[in-house]
Design a protein around this motif. Structure first.
Motif: not given
Length: 347
Positions: A183-199
């Motif tokens: 899960a930690r690896e997955w969330v890291t991957g999600l973070r790096d696929n973001l187009a912008r900061r979550p908001e």
């Protein structure tokens, strides 16, 4: 006196222990503390009042609901707790502000897998945590949860805060399926696929797709129905029309589901009326209202979803234990902070 639902009694308590007016407690037959937006539950409360003649007052508490009731102690006017997210329901139970309900209609009408094992809380509706995808820029109709962390989506993903309860619950479900390290690896991957900061909220993610800021997003199913039928803010119809719903899956081929639910407050001063409301919320009439007006998936068997929700495709609800999912919410929240998810992409 004619008894009606007291919608004017709604109190906005955005962060905690806002003052509660004793007049509200005496004015209503059932007092509801809720983290659900009042307009989402008002139609079903109106139906309850029409059928029973019992009035309700809703007190909206966005954060700290269980702390509020705990602080009020034995004198709390809260009769019923209505909230979203299995984690919030479990938090209320763990805080000791709920009590068991047994031998009632709700015990029979709501499937056992959507009830607390000790009957301290009950699910009422389900919503899928799905992918909103651009109709113009995404040509696939199949995405797994694991896929969302792949390089294919780098710079193309939008989400709300990772610490929002909807995303914490999804990460908790991922932990239950694959373990904390995965899960930690997955969330890291999600973070790096973001187009912008979550908001923003889930609707804001659809708006971002419409604006071309990202191509895919995480969101709950019912928001799509709310946007698609929003006459007061017709621009939201454009956001809904810009996206398609994709049902992402775990390895078992099923989609993460969270619930809205209800619990009986520990010191409910109007216990009998409160139980009547809980039974009504599980009834055919209430479940149909949830399905047709709120675009949620009813939990009572045999109640159909709305035609609009059916258009999203076949919803195969994940069958892992919701209580097990709730037990991982602390780990999930820590992961969000450890990888600085809300800081946005870092690679």
């Amino acid at each position: 006196m004619t008894r009606t639902t007291i919608s004017a009694a709604t109190i906005l308590a955005a962060g905690g222990l806002a003052a509660f007016s004793p007049a509200i407690a005496s004015a209503a037959d059932v007092n509801i503390y809720t983290s659900r937006q009042p307009e989402l539950i008002q139609p079903v409360l109106d139906a309850f009042t029409e059928e029973t003649g019992l009035s309700t007052a809703t007190i909206f508490i966005d954060k700290g609901l269980e702390q509020r009731i705990s602080a009020e102690g034995a004198n709390s006017p809260a009769d019923v707790i209505m909230t979203v997210d299995v984690g919030a329901l479990d938090a209320a139970k763990q805080a000791g502000v709920t009590q068991a309900v047994t031998g009632e209609e709700i015990n029979e009408l709501i499937p056992a897998e959507f009830q607390d094992a000790d009957h301290q809380w009950f699910g009422l509706t389900a919503r899928g945590r799905v992918v909103y995808a651009s109709k113009d820029r995404v040509d696939t109709d199949q995405i797994s949860y694991k896929d969302l962390a792949s390089d294919e989506w780098k710079g193309r993903l939008c989400t709300r805060s990772g610490q929002h309860q909807y995303n914490v619950a999804l990460i908790a479900a991922y932990i239950e399926h694959y373990g904390e390290d995965a899960a930690r690896e997955w969330v890291t991957g999600l973070r790096d696929n973001l187009a912008r900061r979550p908001e923003g909220g889930d609707r804001d993610q659809a708006k971002a797709i419409f604006a071309g800021e990202c191509d895919i997003a995480l969101g709950n199913t019912y928001y799509v129905g709310k946007m698609a039928t929003n006459e007061e803010e017709p621009e939201q119809k454009e956001w809904a029309n810009a996206i398609k719903v994709i049902m992402p899956t775990f390895d078992n081929g099923k989609t993460h589901a969270n619930i809205s639910g209800v619990a009986l407050a520990k010191n409910a001063p109007n216990r009998e009326n409160a139980v009547k409301l809980m039974n009504f919320l599980a009834s055919d009439e209430a479940q149909r209202i949830y399905a047709e007006i709120n675009f949620e998936y009813p939990l009572e068997q045999g109640i159909p979803t709305s035609d609009l929700v059916k258009s999203f495709g076949d919803f195969q609800m994940d069958d892992i234990s919701l209580s097990d999912v709730a037990s991982h919410r602390g780990e999930a929240s820590r992961i969000v902070d450890e990888v600085s998810y809300d800081g946005g992409p870092q690679s």
